[in-house]
Structures are given as C-alpha cells and as structure tokens.
Design an enzyme around this catalytic site. Structure first.
Site, short mmCIF file in Angstrom:
data_model
loop_
_atom_site.label_atom_id
_atom_site.label_comp_id
_atom_site.label_asym_id
_atom_site.label_seq_id
_atom_site.Cartn_x
_atom_site.Cartn_y
_atom_site.Cartn_z
CD GLU A 296 0.01 64.63 34.90
OE1 GLU A 296 0.16 63.46 35.30
OE2 GLU A 296 0.73 65.56 35.28
NE ARG B 124 6.42 64.55 37.25
CZ ARG B 124 5.65 63.48 37.52
NH1 ARG B 124 4.72 63.10 36.67
NH2 ARG B 124 5.84 62.82 38.63
CB CYS C 192 6.00 58.92 30.97
SG CYS C 192 5.10 60.35 31.54
NE ARG D 90 -1.57 57.68 40.38
CZ ARG D 90 -0.59 58.40 39.84
NH1 ARG D 90 -0.86 59.52 39.20
NH2 ARG D 90 0.64 58.00 39.88
CG HIS E 185 9.27 58.11 51.52
ND1 HIS E 185 9.85 58.79 52.54
CD2 HIS E 185 8.55 59.00 50.83
CE1 HIS E 185 9.51 60.05 52.47
NE2 HIS E 185 8.71 60.20 51.45
NE ARG F 39 6.44 59.19 38.69
CZ ARG F 39 6.31 58.03 38.05
NH1 ARG F 39 7.30 57.18 38.01
NH2 ARG F 39 5.17 57.73 37.44
CG ASN G 37 0.42 56.24 36.01
OD1 ASN G 37 0.21 55.30 35.25
ND2 ASN G 37 1.61 56.49 36.51
CG ASP G 38 -2.18 61.86 37.72
OD1 ASP G 38 -2.89 61.48 38.68
OD2 ASP G 38 -1.01 62.24 37.85
C1 PEP Z 1 1.12 59.83 35.23
O1 PEP Z 1 0.28 60.49 35.84
O2 PEP Z 1 0.85 58.97 34.39
C2 PEP Z 1 2.55 60.03 35.52
C3 PEP Z 1 3.46 59.47 34.77
O3 PEP Z 1 2.88 60.79 36.58
P1 PEP Z 1 2.77 60.31 38.10
O4 PEP Z 1 2.52 58.84 38.10
O5 PEP Z 1 4.07 60.67 38.72
O6 PEP Z 1 1.64 61.11 38.61
MG MG Z 2 0.82 62.25 36.96
#
Ligand code: PEP
Ligand code: MG
Length: 759
Positions: free
Chosen positions: A604, A506, A675, A638, A363, A470, A627-628
C-alpha cells in the site's frame, strides 16, 4: 491589511444570506481601499452572464439589471481571462462598454479581480475611482486576496440559498451537490433530520413553526429558568466573590430583559422561527459584534453572551428532547455524528447518514458499514444547520450528497435503491452460486470486517473468507488497550464464525486518521508519520501481545492468516517476522498447539510496489491496499473532500502499479489479493480479475454486486477491457471507455449513478 481582511471575512461569514453577504463585501472593500466604487458581479450559470449583484458607488437601481456576457465589457474580460485587470483609464480599453444605468462615466480607473472557487469562475470583484490613476501593486494584491477569500464565502452563501430553495435570483428550488468522502457504501433517498449535540448553539438549524405562541411560551420558560439559576448562583457565591464581581450576574440578568437580548429573540420568534433558531440568530449577532470590537474588555463580553445563549438553549432543548420527528426515510445529519446518535432513530426509519466532520475511519462510519447504512463523511461545505426537513440523496459510494434533488436525479437514485433492494432479496439465490465467469474463471470473493456485526452480514452475502480483518476497530471502540485475554476472545469469535474459511487478521494499523483515545498521536502530517507497522515495531510489547492473542485464538481452528500493514522496506518486514516467530515460540512453550500461520504483507506504499519480488520471497501472500496505494501514488489525501475529485483508483499510474504487483508476486509463485474499496467496485473488479488477482476482498454491501457482474463477463472479455484501459494515458478516457463497454454488454444495471465510485 491582514487584520482588515480577517475582519471582513468574519463579518461576511456571519451574514444571513447571499444578498447581505455581498452588501457587506462591497461596503467594506470600498472603505478599506478608499475607492469610490466597489461592485460584485456574479456569473449566473443559467444565462451565462455576469450580473451586477451588489454595489457601493454605482446606481443601486441597476443591481440585478446590468449584466454582460463573458465576451462583453471589462468585467467579462476579467472573468474569461481569469486574471486581474488594472487600468488607468477604462474608457481607453477596446473592451470598455458603457452602461448608462450605472452612472459609470464618472469613473476612470478600474481594477477587477476574478472570484474563483474550485477552478470555477463565480464572479468578478471590481473597484473604480474618479481620477485617472493606476492602482498600485499593494492595492491589486489586496483585491486579489480579498476575492480569493470571498470565493468560498460566496459559494457557501449560494449553497445556503439554494438549500432553502432560494437561488441567486430567488428562482425556485435548486438542486445542490456537496462533496465529502465515502463513509459506508450504498445510496439513499430521504429526508434530513438534523441532530444536535446538547446545548451547542452554533449548530442549531433554522426551522419554521406555525404555533408561534407555543414557541414564545417555551422561550419565556427558558428565560425564567436561567434567571432563577443566575440568582441562585449569585447567592451561592456571595461568600467567595466581592460585591462588584457579583455585579456580573446583574449584567446577565439585564441581558435577559425584554429591552435587550431576551426581547430581540422574542421578535425573531414572532417572524415564525422556532425559539432555538431565534436564539442562535440573536446570540450570533451579538457575539459577532463583540468579537469585531478592538477593545479587549468588550471582546470578552462575547463569551458571556455565548454562555447565556447556551444556558437558554439547554432549557429549550430539555423541553424538546422528546419531540424530534423522524420521517420513515430519515437521513440523519449532524456536525459530528456519534454512535450514540444512531441509537436514537427508531428502528427501520434510518436510511442514510451525513456528518460534516470525520472520515471513513470515524467510529460512526465503521458502525454504519457494519449496519449497511449509506454514509457520507467530511461534508465540510454543507450548511447543515439549514437542511432540516429537506429532501436529500446520500451517495455513500462516491461520498456525495444532493439537496433538493431534481425529479430526474431522484428517479435515478430511487432506481438504484430499488435495484439494491431487489438484489438483496435475490441474495439467497446468489449466495449459493459460485463467483465464476461464463467462460469458467473462478474468482474468490472475500470480505473486509472490523466489528463482530460485520460477520453476520458477510455470511448472509456469501463471503468465502475474510481478506482483511481490521483489528484496530476493536481497539478504537475500547477505552484502553485490550489485554491479551480480551483480544484472544475477540479474535476467536471472528475465526470461529468463519471456520473453516480463512480469516486474514491485520496487525494493529493505527495512526493516520485512526486514533485511539488512550494513545494519542499528534503529528503535523499523520499519513506520512507514525502509522501501522511503524508504531507496532516501536512498541514490540503491543505487537507481541496481539500476535500471541491471534495465535492462541486460532488453536484447533487453524484458519488464521496474519497481514502486516504499511510495510515500506524489507527491514521492517524482517523485524515483524522475527517478532511473529518469537510469539509463536512463546505460545507453543506455553502449551498452545498451533502451526505457524501464513503471513502476508500489504502493498500500500509505492516503495512496496517496487519491492514486490523481494517482499514476496519472504512471505506467503501479498494483499494490495488500494485505498492507501492510490493516496500515496497520487499524493491525494484520501480523506480530504477538496481533492476528492483527484482521488482515482482508475488513474493509469495506479492500474500500472497494480499490474506490476500481480506480475511480480506471481513471478515469485505467491498469491496476491486486493482489499481496498476498489475491489468492491463492480467495474474495477473486472479489470482486477483480468490482471490476475487471486482473490478480491471488499465490504459486504458490495459483494453481491461484484458477484453478479463477474458472473456476466467472460475472462477473455475482461482481458480485452484491461488491455484497452492500460492503453490510455488519461483517467477520464479510462472511465468512459469502460463505461461504454459495459453498456454495450448490457451491463449498465450496475453502473448507474451511485453504483460505484468509478462510473
Ligand atoms: C487500504 O489501504 O487499501 C486498506 C485496505 O487499508 P485501510 O483502508 O484500513 O487503510
Ligand atoms: Mg491501508
């Protein structure tokens, strides 16, 4: 053996400094192995020599004096080969070197094990014995296990020493680097203020005080307070407890006496330590002693001491709660930062945040991003209780913290901070300008949001739409699932704020490290578990309520796009589409007049990369979650700082996957955006633009930097850089060639330390 090992590690862990830790190691290992000598040599990075740092059995006067280069002696050999060495008669070995100071001629057999932390040899642990004999396999295994366990402890003790400016040789202030994970982008140079949760003794920092009498007075008042409480408690329980049980309170009262714990704390305060720190130290020593005892009853006493410690601390903290002093450039440090803690720092003084626990999805990190405060999370190796008042650099891009930074590093980061300030000042001008390359390629820059606070920042920075809202963020800060009506209101705010620009919402992406307190998911392997679309397809009621709320919220605005997270198969997509159509039918039946919004899929998961074409055929757009995707392609968590150096979105495999997704999506005539954090990295953004991404969506902090960068680089040049990057098979080469090319283009301004994750 295991029990012995555990006990030694525990004891070493509670040592107050490196010297004490090493002293315990050699003493305990010698005892446990029944050898005549145990010594620790540590590699001094400055001289590149293994220095004898502690010994039991050799002449103690040779400590700090005997040292050898990596190409000298048996210790040097163990260090360079990074393997144990087990010799029946050391003197027979060609590498044997004799040091008269150590009295070593008396010892024949030698067993040495390298001490390695994060691939780096930090030292060598040696045992020796008088008689000629080969140590057996069990002994060798014990020493190797011991040194593996101790590596972390030594590294930690060294870091603690360097924090206080006492390096291995006590040579002045040392810079130290700690690796965590990015929480919120940005760089900060400031002073650490350690904030503690109420009455948590273990996290009390050390703090030197001048006014010793004042501390003594505070502590005596606390003692009196606890004594009084104990007497009252005892009296209160008189009717419920037998007299012998009530005698427990007498034990407490005795422990508070001058001759016991109370007196010991007073002695430590007299050395210049503040009362809270002295209390932590003394209670810690008592607790450790009790916990090491084999007797169950005595081990139990440890909890009494802890309890007493907490009670005293509560009194001490009550007395000091108003007196925390915040520097003008405060970097707030805590074991587990909470959103409430942010509120306690006076406005304008907070420049950075550091949390030992938590991840980018905690948070406090979400809040920090919305507030634009550079943040590093998961800094598990930071001896945070020791950093109060020291100078610190927070690199929220890379997820790193530097303590006691050198003049050079401080200057580099101060430059970054200044550049960011200037960029922020020039934002007004930049905001009005389009993101277009000198040769005319237009690149829409969108923003990622979560809280409503993100909206204002996004607008200030000239976002052209929301590429990722998000929705789990409002869920996470709630105490229960928000109702359809509540969700409608929240979504409407986002949609209205950006109207007529598009807002990509999302569907709920919980699981992994995103937890809802009211819907706990306990799993061994949460990132490969019940996450994202998997949860919501199993709970259509949650999915339907959410999509209905989104659709109703968009009435009259019609700027909604729906995005589905964690899709790994066509089947999941079809189920989700079916539910969205059902929700759409329902809201229309209820009289809400909304068109079917564009629906997209997040790419992802590696499976989705290979099914880009099939997925693209069924939806209106794709969005890559880098990211994922990086995490799953490289099998690197990560959020795990231990493997943070392996997490690299410029890895050739990631670049090729991204390229494939763009090609296949465009082959089906569908737009594709990205993203993940990668899109907000100015250098990576050049490559993404060259790949053909139709839009980049990023955090608001980075948007002006990316715009600045792309407005300098021709698309033709970007394509050249991409071709070169794709021709390399080594991530490091990709980093350095990109860095060099940007420097040659005179664009180094955005690629200094901390400017982004990649360079
Ligand atoms: C990602 O996975 O790149 C993404 C944008 O979603 P999150 O970071 O919320 O998992
Ligand atoms: Mg993600």
């Amino acid at each position: 053996m295991l029990n012995t090992l555990r006990k030694i590690v525990q004891e070493v862990n509670s040592a107050k400094d490196l010297k004490t830790a090493l002293g315990i190691i050699v003493l305990r290992v010698k005892e446990a192995m029944g050898s005549q000598v145990c010594s620790v040599y540590l590699l001094d990075p400055e001289t590149n020599r293994f220095v004898l740092m502690a010994t039991e059995g050799l002449n103690k006067r040779s400590i700090g004096k005997v040292s050898m280069a990596p190409n000298e002696g048996l210790v040097g050999l163990v260090g360079t080969r990074e393997e144990p060495l087990n010799l029946e008669n050391a003197a027979d070995h060609p590498r044997y070197r004799y040091f008269a100071e150590t009295g070593e001629e008396k010892f024949a057999s030698f067993l040495g094990a390298p001490i390695i932390h994060h691939r780096r040899v930090v030292g060598v642990l040696v045992i020796q014995q008088k008689e000629r004999r080969q140590f057996d396999e069990g002994e060798e295994a014990f020493l190797v296990t011991m040194s593996a366990q101790l590596a972390g402890v030594i590294a930690h003790a060294e870091a603690t020493g360097s924090i206080r400016g006492l390096g291995r040789q006590g040579k002045g202030i040392q810079e130290a680097r700690f690796v965590g994970v990015p929480g919120s982008p940005g760089a900060a140079v400031g002073r650490a203020v350690v904030m503690l949760p109420p009455a948590d003794l273990e996290v009390v920092p050390d703090k030197a005080v001048d006014d010793i009498d004042a501390e003594l007075k505070l502590f005596n008042n606390a003692l009196e307070g606890v004594r009084e409480d104990m007497r009252k408690l005892s009296a209160k329980l008189a009717t419920q407890l037998r007299p012998e049980e009530r005698a427990l309170f007498d034990v407490y009262l005795m422990m508070l006496e001058d001759a016991a714990l109370g007196g010991e704390v007073i002695e430590v305060i007299k050395t210049g330590q503040w009362a809270q720190g002295a209390l932590r130290q003394v209670v810690g020593e008592h607790v450790n002693r009790f916990e090491l005892m084999d007797d169950d009853y005595l081990r139990e006493r440890a909890s009494d001491v802890k309890d007493l410690g907490r009670r005293l601390l509560a009194y001490l903290q009550e007395a000091r709660s108003q007196s925390l002093v915040y520097a003008d450039n405060t970097i707030l440090v805590s074991e587990e930062l909470t959103p409430a803690m942010l509120g306690e720092v006076p406005e304008g003084k907070l420049v950075g945040l550091v949390s030992v626990l938590g991840s980018g999805n905690s948070h406090v990190a979400i809040l920090a991003r919305a507030m634009g405060i550079p943040t590093v999370m998961g800094l598990v190796d930071l001896p945070y209780s020791k950093v109060d008042g020291i100078e610190m650099i927070v690199d929220g891009y890379k997820g790193e913290v530097f303590t006691n930074p050198s003049e050079v590093l401080r200057k580099q980061y101060s430059d970054v901070v200044e550049e960011e300030r200037q960029l922020a000042q020039g934002l007004d001008a930049l905001r009005e300008l389009p993101c277009v390359t000198p040769d005319g390629h237009r690149m829409p820059l969108w923003v990622n949001t979560g809280l409503l606070a993100d909206v204002a920042r996004a607008q200030q920075r000239g976002a052209e739409g929301v590429g990722l809202y998000r929705t789990e963020v409002p869920f996470m800060i709630n105490q229960r699932f928000p109702s359809e009506k509540e969700q409608l209101a929240i979504y409407r705010e986002q949609l209205a704020a950006f109207h007529p620009l598009p807002v990509t919402m999302r569907t709920l992406d919980i699981g992994g490290d995103k937890a809802l307190s009211y819907f706990p998911i306990k799993e061994e392997n949460p990132f490969l578990g019940w996450r994202g679309i998997r949860v919501t397809l199993d709970h259509p009621e949650i999915f339907l309520v959410q999509t209905r709320a989104m659709l109703k919220a968009s009435e009259g605005l019609n700027n909604l796009r729906i995005l589905l997270p964690m899709i790994s198969s066509i089947h999941e997509l079809e189920e989700a589409l079916h539910l969205i159509h059902r929700a759409w039918g329902e809201v229309r039946d209820e009289g809400t007049d909304v068109p079917m919004p564009p629906v997209g899929v997040m790419v992802e998961i590696p499976a989705a990369v290979y099914q880009t074409k099939e997925l693209a055929r069924q939806v209106d757009f794709l969005s890559v979650g880098s990211n994922d995707l990086t995490q799953y392609l490289l099998a690197v968590d990560r959020n795990n700082p231990r493997v943070a150096d392996l997490y690299d979105y410029l890895h050739p495999a990631v670049l090729q996957a991204l390229h494939t997704v763009v090609r296949d999506a465009h082959g089906e005539g569908k737009p594709v955006s990205i993203c993940g954090e990668m899109a907000g990295d100015p250098a990576a953004a050049i490559l993404l633009m060259a790949m053909g991404f139709d839009s980049l969506s990023m955090n608001a902090t980075n948007l002006p930097k990316v715009k600045w960068m792309l407005r300098q680089v021709n698309m033709s040049k970007a394509q050249e850089l991409l071709a070169e990057a794709l021709s390399h098979d080594n991530p490091q080469v990709i980093h350095s060639s990109l860095q060099l090319a940007l420097k040659n283009l005179g664009l180094a301004r955005m690629i200094g330390p901390g400017a982004n994750k990649t360079l």
